[in-house]
Motif scaffolding. Structure first.
Motif, PDB file in Angstrom:
ATOM      1  N   ASN A   5      -6.414   9.559  -1.069  1.00  0.00           N
ATOM      2  CA  ASN A   5      -5.745   8.335  -1.525  1.00  0.00           C
ATOM      3  C   ASN A   5      -5.762   8.244  -3.050  1.00  0.00           C
ATOM      4  OD1 ASN A   5      -4.994   7.423   0.964  1.00  0.00           O
ATOM      5  ND2 ASN A   5      -6.746   6.045   1.221  1.00  0.00           N
ATOM      6  N   ALA A  22      -2.595   8.201  -5.515  1.00  0.00           N
ATOM      7  CA  ALA A  22      -2.398   7.073  -6.438  1.00  0.00           C
ATOM      8  C   ALA A  22      -2.204   7.556  -7.876  1.00  0.00           C
ATOM      9  CB  ALA A  22      -3.581   6.119  -6.360  1.00  0.00           C
ATOM     10  N   ASP A  43     -11.349   5.772  -8.801  1.00  0.00           N
ATOM     11  CA  ASP A  43     -10.267   6.503  -9.459  1.00  0.00           C
ATOM     12  C   ASP A  43      -9.622   5.658 -10.552  1.00  0.00           C
ATOM     13  OD1 ASP A  43      -7.854   4.984  -8.589  1.00  0.00           O
ATOM     14  OD2 ASP A  43      -8.358   5.703  -6.573  1.00  0.00           O
ATOM     15  N   GLY A  65      -3.747   1.652  -8.695  1.00  0.00           N
ATOM     16  CA  GLY A  65      -4.289   0.384  -8.217  1.00  0.00           C
ATOM     17  C   GLY A  65      -3.381  -0.312  -7.223  1.00  0.00           C
ATOM     18  N   MET A  66      -3.838  -1.491  -6.719  1.00  0.00           N
ATOM     19  CA  MET A  66      -3.046  -2.240  -5.733  1.00  0.00           C
ATOM     20  C   MET A  66      -2.919  -3.701  -6.149  1.00  0.00           C
ATOM     21  SD  MET A  66      -4.451  -0.857  -2.070  1.00  0.00           S
ATOM     22  CE  MET A  66      -5.957  -0.028  -2.509  1.00  0.00           C
ATOM     23  N   CYS A 112      -3.737  -2.835   3.031  1.00  0.00           N
ATOM     24  CA  CYS A 112      -4.069  -1.411   3.188  1.00  0.00           C
ATOM     25  C   CYS A 112      -5.048  -1.165   4.324  1.00  0.00           C
ATOM     26  CB  CYS A 112      -4.555  -0.806   1.868  1.00  0.00           C
ATOM     27  SG  CYS A 112      -6.209  -1.317   1.395  1.00  0.00           S
ATOM     28  N   THR A 120       1.195   1.617   5.247  1.00  0.00           N
ATOM     29  CA  THR A 120       1.273   2.668   4.229  1.00  0.00           C
ATOM     30  C   THR A 120       2.374   2.367   3.237  1.00  0.00           C
ATOM     31  OG1 THR A 120       1.596   5.019   3.819  1.00  0.00           O
ATOM     32  CG2 THR A 120       2.816   4.102   5.660  1.00  0.00           C
ATOM     33  N   LYS A 144       3.590   5.009   1.689  1.00  0.00           N
ATOM     34  CA  LYS A 144       4.043   6.366   1.379  1.00  0.00           C
ATOM     35  C   LYS A 144       5.279   6.832   2.127  1.00  0.00           C
ATOM     36  CE  LYS A 144      -0.668   7.048   0.033  1.00  0.00           C
ATOM     37  NZ  LYS A 144      -1.984   7.638   0.297  1.00  0.00           N
ATOM     38  N   GLY A 182      -1.361  11.500   2.193  1.00  0.00           N
ATOM     39  CA  GLY A 182      -1.404  10.570   3.315  1.00  0.00           C
ATOM     40  C   GLY A 182      -0.001  10.168   3.713  1.00  0.00           C
ATOM     41  N   PHE A 183       0.147   9.656   4.936  1.00  0.00           N
ATOM     42  CA  PHE A 183       1.451   9.132   5.349  1.00  0.00           C
ATOM     43  C   PHE A 183       1.343   8.300   6.611  1.00  0.00           C
ATOM     44  CE2 PHE A 183       1.020  13.561   6.754  1.00  0.00           C
ATOM     45  CZ  PHE A 183       1.124  13.438   8.123  1.00  0.00           C
ATOM     46  N   ARG A 184       0.165   8.314   7.269  1.00  0.00           N
ATOM     47  CA  ARG A 184       0.100   7.610   8.554  1.00  0.00           C
ATOM     48  C   ARG A 184      -0.423   6.179   8.424  1.00  0.00           C
ATOM     49  NH1 ARG A 184      -2.702  12.247  10.984  1.00  0.00           N
ATOM     50  NH2 ARG A 184      -1.126  13.777  11.587  1.00  0.00           N
ATOM     51  N   GLY A 185      -0.994   5.875   7.274  1.00  0.00           N
ATOM     52  CA  GLY A 185      -1.521   4.526   7.103  1.00  0.00           C
ATOM     53  C   GLY A 185      -2.638   4.196   8.056  1.00  0.00           C
ATOM     54  N   GLU A 186      -3.461   5.151   8.361  1.00  0.00           N
ATOM     55  CA  GLU A 186      -4.496   4.963   9.364  1.00  0.00           C
ATOM     56  C   GLU A 186      -5.905   5.017   8.802  1.00  0.00           C
ATOM     57  OE1 GLU A 186      -3.282   6.698  13.730  1.00  0.00           O
ATOM     58  OE2 GLU A 186      -3.886   8.049  12.135  1.00  0.00           O
ATOM     59  N   ALA A 187      -6.051   5.747   7.704  1.00  0.00           N
ATOM     60  CA  ALA A 187      -7.400   6.084   7.266  1.00  0.00           C
ATOM     61  C   ALA A 187      -8.229   4.849   6.926  1.00  0.00           C
ATOM     62  CB  ALA A 187      -7.331   7.017   6.065  1.00  0.00           C
ATOM     63  N   THR A 245      -8.869   2.065  -8.727  1.00  0.00           N
ATOM     64  CA  THR A 245      -9.401   1.592  -7.451  1.00  0.00           C
ATOM     65  C   THR A 245     -10.784   2.189  -7.205  1.00  0.00           C
ATOM     66  OG1 THR A 245      -7.159   1.495  -6.576  1.00  0.00           O
ATOM     67  CG2 THR A 245      -8.940   1.511  -4.954  1.00  0.00           C
ATOM     68  N   ILE A 275     -13.372   2.336  -3.895  1.00  0.00           N
ATOM     69  CA  ILE A 275     -13.633   1.963  -2.502  1.00  0.00           C
ATOM     70  C   ILE A 275     -15.006   2.492  -2.137  1.00  0.00           C
ATOM     71  CG2 ILE A 275     -12.875   2.164  -0.101  1.00  0.00           C
ATOM     72  CD1 ILE A 275     -10.046   2.342  -1.006  1.00  0.00           C
TER      73      ILE A 275
HETATM   74  P1  ADP Z   1      -2.008   6.496   3.894  1.00  0.00           P
HETATM   75  O1  ADP Z   1      -2.726   7.220   2.832  1.00  0.00           O
HETATM   76  O2  ADP Z   1      -1.652   7.359   5.035  1.00  0.00           O
HETATM   77  O3  ADP Z   1      -0.840   5.713   3.383  1.00  0.00           O
HETATM   78  P2  ADP Z   1      -4.388   4.892   4.022  1.00  0.00           P
HETATM   79  O4  ADP Z   1      -4.953   4.060   5.100  1.00  0.00           O
HETATM   80  O5  ADP Z   1      -5.213   6.010   3.540  1.00  0.00           O
HETATM   81  O6  ADP Z   1      -2.996   5.433   4.538  1.00  0.00           O
HETATM   82  O7  ADP Z   1      -4.010   3.969   2.813  1.00  0.00           O
HETATM   83  C1  ADP Z   1      -3.152   2.863   3.024  1.00  0.00           C
HETATM   84  C2  ADP Z   1      -2.438   2.474   1.757  1.00  0.00           C
HETATM   85  O8  ADP Z   1      -3.359   1.920   0.845  1.00  0.00           O
HETATM   86  C3  ADP Z   1      -1.797   3.630   1.008  1.00  0.00           C
HETATM   87  O9  ADP Z   1      -0.507   3.896   1.501  1.00  0.00           O
HETATM   88  C4  ADP Z   1      -1.774   3.105  -0.419  1.00  0.00           C
HETATM   89  O10 ADP Z   1      -0.648   2.325  -0.640  1.00  0.00           O
HETATM   90  C5  ADP Z   1      -2.983   2.184  -0.476  1.00  0.00           C
HETATM   91  N1  ADP Z   1      -4.126   2.854  -1.139  1.00  0.00           N
HETATM   92  C6  ADP Z   1      -5.181   3.423  -0.517  1.00  0.00           C
HETATM   93  N2  ADP Z   1      -6.059   3.942  -1.391  1.00  0.00           N
HETATM   94  C7  ADP Z   1      -5.537   3.700  -2.627  1.00  0.00           C
HETATM   95  C8  ADP Z   1      -5.977   3.998  -3.968  1.00  0.00           C
HETATM   96  N3  ADP Z   1      -7.117   4.673  -4.219  1.00  0.00           N
HETATM   97  N4  ADP Z   1      -5.186   3.587  -4.991  1.00  0.00           N
HETATM   98  C9  ADP Z   1      -4.040   2.916  -4.750  1.00  0.00           C
HETATM   99  N5  ADP Z   1      -3.586   2.616  -3.516  1.00  0.00           N
HETATM  100  C10 ADP Z   1      -4.319   3.012  -2.456  1.00  0.00           C
END
Ligand code: ADP
Ligand code: MG
Length: 600
Positions: free
Chosen positions: A34, A38, A59, A63-64, A72, A78, A80, A94-99, A143, A145
């Motif tokens: 992620n 980003a 990182d 950011g968000m 998120c 997602t 992406k 990433g692309f599944r929005g699951e992690a 960000t 986490i």
């Molecule tokens: P994915 O990576 O498959 O989109 P994630 O669950 O890993 O799914 O993350 C969900 C969303 O959160 C991402 O699509 C992104 O928009 C946002 N995100 C996650 N981590 C970060 C980060 N470190 N910096 C910015 N945005 C993030």
């Protein structure tokens, strides 16, 4: 009675999480990915207790927003991709929005994030999918986490975790898989407050060296191929660095680490005749193809990839690696179709030189010889011996061994004037012939014969140590050392086995230059193993050659001005002065006539 019912959200989420997050290393992978997605240029990985209590990634990416910070953690949330079609044009990890949803279901998560354009940042606390806090906060751009107490609510999974060493190993591996391909990003890795690894922005080769150590410096050879449909870049390691067990094998497709049996095979098969069976070559290969020609959406961890045309990729990869192996200077070392012990010509006339081949004669034994070893002590004997054996059979004028002294006079080495060139070659004249000596190859030859003599005639004097240090080896290395304890003693290493893998070092050679016996023995065993498999020489030769190689492979020791003549004399006294034990040429001669002809 109906028995079907919907699972509560939390249970469903935990099950889904199990697919993506199996251990702390999985969380590491997702968070690092992620951060890379980003656009971060600087990423910190902070771990406590091998990830059990804390996995944190900080990182400096984009950011968000306040709302996205909440979004998120939703499943299938997602930024992406938007449509299914986007799956075939992926440029993100990433692309599944699951992690994040999965991680939040099984841990306590603290998110701090801020975009460059926003005044304030956002703090979010989630625990077992429950949002506990969602507030504006003052925080730095980017960000962070922090995943605390992973599997706090899934004891079964927690109990499944292995020892700290194993879990930490998995974490390091995930970091390697990303840092080796994103060498334009700075990574740092802390464990329990200690800085474990710092990777500055660099090129790929330097990144590999930073990750795996300086010993990779001279081992890596570039692989390059650029066609319309595929681009292949990266590095492969020399065949002699292949290891029996797991080796560093990294294959990336569009900057994603993947496991691909067929492509790994495409690389390994080119090494087939160069390394012993069961050994694995190291490689770091990056394959770039148009995103719409691959599918990575085939496994939960996205570690598998399907190509539209994998046979084409196979063929290109195979050719690219072959080309590199074919042009390596190591070819003469492995093309042992001639016996350097007999071949004093050093090299055949130009038109006879064959293109490099990758064939290896497994029965070749460079040191088995009926030829009586010359016992020459004086230069005179030595030189006349050489003369009789070789000069008449010389095919190439320039490559003749011209040290033969017609009048059989004893050569006085103090008469020889030397010049050190390029910190690697000694130039000197003898009887109208200009000699260029490759110092490293010559030293390997001198040491090899010195060690062989120690094994067969006069052992090296041992300096006994008052307080023997203990060295610990891998089980397989220990087995080998145990097998050659007597030989090692003849070479000056007096080792005594303490337990299965440890040895007391009771003494070392009087003239030992290294203070790190552990390292010397480890590297020696590694070379001895490879050597035995590769050349099938007799035991003493293999041991002598491996130790000579160990002594020469790292720092090139240049003879000082006062040592140069003695060095040349030592080299003169070698039984086979023309080739190094590993088959490299040692000298180049230029005769008076050749030089004259050149100027005419
Ligand atoms: P994915 O990576 O498959 O989109 P994630 O669950 O890993 O799914 O993350 C969900 C969303 O959160 C991402 O699509 C992104 O928009 C946002 N995100 C996650 N981590 C970060 C980060 N470190 N910096 C910015 N945005 C993030
Ligand atoms: Mg992700």
């Amino acid at each position: 009675m109906n028995t079907i019912h919907l699972l509560p959200d939390l249970v469903a989420n935990q099950i889904a999480a199990g697919e993506v997050i199996q251990r702390p290393a999985s969380a590491v992978k997702e968070l690092l990915e992620n951060a890379i997605d980003a656009g971060a240029t600087k990423i910190q990985l902070i771990i406590k207790d091998a990830g059990r209590t804390l996995v944190q990634v900080v990182d400096n990416g984009k950011g968000m927003t306040f709302t996205d910070a909440r979004m998120c953690f939703e499943r299938h949330a997602t930024s992406k991709i938007t449509t299914a079609d986007d799956l075939y044009h992926l440029t993100t990890k990433g692309f599944r929005g699951e992690a994040l949803a999965s991680i939040a279901a099984i841990a306590q998560v603290e998110l701090n994030t801020k975009r460059a354009e926003d005044e304030t940042g956002t703090l979010l606390l989630v625990e077992g999918s429950q949002v506990k806090e969602h507030n504006p906060t003052a925080t730095q751009e980017g960000t962070s986490i922090a995943v605390k107490n992973l599997f706090f609510n899934v004891p079964a999974r927690r109990n499944f975790l292995k020892s700290d060493a194993v879990e930490l190993g998995h974490i390091e591996e995930e970091l390697n898989r990303l840092s080796l391909i994103h060498y334009d990003i700075e990574f740092s890795f802390f464990h329990n407050g200690k800085l474990m690894l710092q990777l500055p922005v660099s090129n790929q080769k330097q990144r590999i060296i930073n990750v795996f150590g300086a010993h990779y410096k001279d081992k890596l050879f570039p692989v390059e191929l650029d066609t319309e449909s595929v681009k292949i870049t990266g590095f492969i390691a020399k065949p002699e660095n292949a290891k029996k067990k797991k080796n560093e094998q990294y294959l990336f497709v569009n900057q994603r680490f993947v496991k691909h049996y067929l492509l790994t095979h495409a690389i390994e098969t080119t090494y087939k005749e160069l390394i012993p069976e069961g050994h694995k070559p190291a490689f770091f290969i990056e394959i770039t193809v148009p995103p719409n020609t691959i599918d990575v959406n085939i496994s939960p961890t996205k570690i598998d990839v399907k190509f539209q045309d994998d046979r084409m990729i196979f063929a290109f990869l195979n050719a690219a690696v072959k080309k590199t192996l074919g042009t390596l200077s190591l070819i003469p070392q492995i093309d042992f179709n001639y016996d350097p012990q007999y071949d004093f010509s050093g090299i055949k006339p130009k038109d006879e030189i064959k293109p490099p081949t990758l064939t290896l004669n497994p029965n070749y034994n460079p040191y088995k010889s009926d030829r009586k070893p010359s016992t020459s002590d004086s230069w005179e004997q030595f030189l006349s011996g050489i003369k009789n054996e070789t000069i008449t059979t010389h095919p190439a004028e320039s490559e003749k061994l011209v040290f033969a002294d017609e009048n059989k006079e004893v050569i006085d080495e103090t008469q020889i004037k030397c010049l050190l060139f390029s910190d690697a070659y000694l130039l000197f004249c003898w009887k109208d012939v200009l000699q260029i000596l490759d110092v490293k190859a010559a030293r390997e030859r001198i040491l090899f014969e010195h060690f062989l003599n120690a094994l067969e005639n006069i052992p090296i004097v041992i300096q006994q140590s008052m307080f023997p240090e203990t060295i610990t080896l891998s089980a397989s290395a220990a087995e080998i050392v145990n097998d050659i304890l007597l030989e090692l003693r003849a070479l000056g290493y007096d080792l005594e086995q303490i337990d299965r893998t440890s040895f007391a070092v009771n003494g070392t050679p009087v003239d030992e230059e290294s203070s790190d016996v552990q390292q010397v023995i480890e590297q020696f065993v590694e070379m001895y193993k490879t050597h035995q498999f590769l050349h099938k020489t007799d035991k003493n030769s293999a041991i002598a050659q491996s130790l000579a190689k160990q002594k020469c492979s790292f720092l090139l020791q240049i003879p000082s001005e006062t040592e140069q003549q003695a060095f040349i004399k030592q080299w003169f006294q070698c039984k086979v002065p023309q080739v190094s034990p590993s088959g490299k040429k040692i000298t180049k001669n230029l005769t008076n006539t050749e030089i004259q002809n050149f100027f005419e």
